[in-house]
Design a protein around this motif. Structure first.
Motif, mmCIF file in Angstrom:
data_model
loop_
_atom_site.group_PDB
_atom_site.id
_atom_site.type_symbol
_atom_site.label_atom_id
_atom_site.label_comp_id
_atom_site.label_asym_id
_atom_site.label_seq_id
_atom_site.Cartn_x
_atom_site.Cartn_y
_atom_site.Cartn_z
ATOM 1 N N GLU A 28 0.876 -1.757 0.024
ATOM 2 C CA GLU A 28 0.049 0.204 0.012
ATOM 3 C C GLU A 28 1.470 0.780 0.542
ATOM 4 N N ALA A 29 2.112 1.505 0.715
ATOM 5 C CA ALA A 29 2.801 2.465 1.167
ATOM 6 C C ALA A 29 3.654 2.946 -1.189
ATOM 7 N N LEU A 30 3.732 1.335 -1.500
ATOM 8 C CA LEU A 30 4.499 1.768 -2.946
ATOM 9 C C LEU A 30 3.224 2.000 -3.632
ATOM 10 N N ALA A 31 2.034 1.695 -3.308
ATOM 11 C CA ALA A 31 1.486 1.804 -4.476
ATOM 12 C C ALA A 31 1.358 3.774 -3.941
ATOM 13 N N ALA A 32 0.642 3.820 -3.109
ATOM 14 C CA ALA A 32 0.745 5.118 -2.899
ATOM 15 C C ALA A 32 1.883 6.230 -3.499
ATOM 16 N N LYS A 33 3.238 5.764 -3.033
ATOM 17 C CA LYS A 33 3.844 6.365 -3.620
ATOM 18 C C LYS A 33 3.623 6.967 -5.667
ATOM 19 N N TYR A 34 2.765 5.846 -5.634
ATOM 20 C CA TYR A 34 2.601 6.233 -7.034
ATOM 21 C C TYR A 34 1.417 6.495 -7.536
ATOM 22 N N ALA A 35 1.222 6.972 -6.726
ATOM 23 C CA ALA A 35 -0.655 7.376 -6.678
ATOM 24 C C ALA A 35 -1.306 6.759 -7.443
ATOM 25 N N ALA A 36 -1.061 5.702 -7.381
ATOM 26 C CA ALA A 36 -1.809 4.069 -7.630
ATOM 27 C C ALA A 36 -2.636 3.480 -6.425
ATOM 28 N N THR A 37 -4.321 2.869 -6.958
ATOM 29 C CA THR A 37 -4.868 2.916 -5.743
ATOM 30 C C THR A 37 -5.934 1.412 -6.567
ATOM 31 N N PHE A 38 -5.718 0.531 -4.646
ATOM 32 C CA PHE A 38 -6.574 -1.034 -5.449
ATOM 33 C C PHE A 38 -7.669 -0.872 -6.229
ATOM 34 N N VAL A 46 -5.557 -5.229 -6.267
ATOM 35 C CA VAL A 46 -4.392 -5.057 -7.646
ATOM 36 C C VAL A 46 -4.565 -3.719 -7.948
ATOM 37 N N THR A 47 -3.610 -2.864 -8.589
ATOM 38 C CA THR A 47 -3.419 -2.115 -9.190
ATOM 39 C C THR A 47 -2.226 -2.446 -9.420
ATOM 40 N N GLU A 48 -2.284 -1.440 -10.727
ATOM 41 C CA GLU A 48 -0.926 -1.694 -11.879
ATOM 42 C C GLU A 48 -0.198 0.136 -11.987
ATOM 43 N N PHE A 49 0.981 0.089 -12.205
ATOM 44 C CA PHE A 49 1.378 1.910 -12.993
ATOM 45 C C PHE A 49 2.979 0.703 -12.844
ATOM 46 N N LYS A 50 3.319 2.066 -14.018
ATOM 47 C CA LYS A 50 5.314 1.260 -13.786
ATOM 48 C C LYS A 50 6.540 3.176 -13.385
ATOM 49 N N ILE A 51 7.286 2.117 -13.276
ATOM 50 C CA ILE A 51 8.628 2.345 -12.569
ATOM 51 C C ILE A 51 9.279 2.708 -14.046
ATOM 52 N N LYS A 52 9.800 3.223 -14.445
ATOM 53 C CA LYS A 52 10.853 4.003 -15.435
ATOM 54 C C LYS A 52 10.634 2.829 -16.711
ATOM 55 N N GLY A 53 9.422 2.742 -16.660
ATOM 56 C CA GLY A 53 8.985 2.346 -17.974
ATOM 57 C C GLY A 53 9.292 0.110 -17.880
ATOM 58 N N LYS A 54 8.643 -0.026 -16.020
ATOM 59 C CA LYS A 54 8.552 -0.473 -15.846
ATOM 60 C C LYS A 54 7.159 -1.590 -15.855
ATOM 61 N N ILE A 162 9.166 0.086 6.536
ATOM 62 C CA ILE A 162 8.229 0.294 4.996
ATOM 63 C C ILE A 162 8.663 0.365 3.869
ATOM 64 N N ALA A 163 9.362 2.533 4.270
ATOM 65 C CA ALA A 163 9.646 3.568 3.426
ATOM 66 C C ALA A 163 11.344 2.726 2.880
ATOM 67 N N ALA A 164 11.348 1.415 3.232
ATOM 68 C CA ALA A 164 12.947 0.847 3.173
ATOM 69 C C ALA A 164 12.373 0.287 2.499
ATOM 70 N N SER A 165 10.800 -0.363 2.411
ATOM 71 C CA SER A 165 10.825 -2.138 2.590
ATOM 72 C C SER A 165 10.698 -1.528 0.524
ATOM 73 N N VAL A 166 10.242 -0.362 0.529
ATOM 74 C CA VAL A 166 9.402 0.792 -0.972
ATOM 75 C C VAL A 166 11.022 0.449 -2.334
ATOM 76 N N GLU A 167 11.870 1.338 -1.374
ATOM 77 C CA GLU A 167 12.647 1.349 -1.887
ATOM 78 C C GLU A 167 13.447 -0.014 -1.942
ATOM 79 N N VAL A 168 13.612 -1.223 -1.744
ATOM 80 C CA VAL A 168 13.995 -2.476 -2.100
ATOM 81 C C VAL A 168 13.207 -2.791 -3.299
#
Length: 191
Positions: A28-38, A46-54, A162-168
């Motif tokens: 949920e923290a990962l999705a929130a960082k990319y403004a994605a909603t489930f 489920v939610t979907e978004f891209k990080i640098k084209g991935k 949780i923030a470190a996990s998002v970076e991982v």
């Protein structure tokens, strides 16, 4: 290139923000960082978004923990995602609250969510990010402990972790598991 990021937990308000549901909190923290909603979908939120084209498909299985494998297999098959591009975020009793551990595979260590995934995928070589929840509980009280909320002293560490996990997870997607493990497994979160 697609990745399936899986946060393990149990559905229902009574399980929200417990130790056993840390997988949900991380994704949920990962999705929130990319403004994605489930959205509610087959066997999962489920939610979907891209990080640098991935492309990331992020799920929270709605099957309860001990049937998590059903959701993981369904979304892997549906999205045609190979097992090495799946990352499961899970609570881990054998690690202290200060630690994370990224692994390309391994045993289920008695965790019902991992056991279900292993049974349905027919392999134990799928990446997992183990989020230490500690094991500070009296003998015979493990179930109560994992289903309990974090105590006040732990919460600041948990939020930082949780923030470190998002970076991982971002690093796993962008640089691969080997390079990410070298960094992630040295992380020690303290106040």
């Amino acid at each position: 290139m697609k990745f399936l990021i899986v946060g393990l937990g149990n559905i229902g308000a009574e399980y929200a923000h417990t130790r056993h549901n840390i997988g949900f909190d991380v994704v949920e923290a990962l999705a929130a960082k990319y403004a994605a909603t489930f959205r509610t979908d087959r066997l999962a939120a489920v939610t979907e978004f891209k990080i640098k084209g991935k492309q990331l498909i992020v799920i929270e299985p709605s099957t309860y923990m001990n049937l998590s494998g059903k959701a993981v297999k369904y979304w892997m098959d549906k999205e045609k995602i190979p097992v090495e591009q799946v990352l499961v975020v899970v609570d881990e009793l054998a690690l202290p609250v200060t630690k994370l551990r990224l692994r390309p595979g391994g045993s289920d260590a008695g965790h019902n969510g991992l056991k279900s995934i292993q049974e349905l995928l027919q392999t134990n070589t799928y990446p997992r990010l183990r989020f230490g929840i500690g094991n500070n509980y009296p003998k015979g009280r493990q179930a109560e402990f994992v289903l309990s909320k974090w105590n006040e002293e732990e919460l600041p560490v948990v939020q930082k972790k949780i923030a470190a996990s998002v970076e991982v997870i971002e690093s796993f997607v962008l640089t691969g598991i080997e390079r990410t493990m070298n960094h992630a497994n040295k992380i020690e979160i303290t106040l």
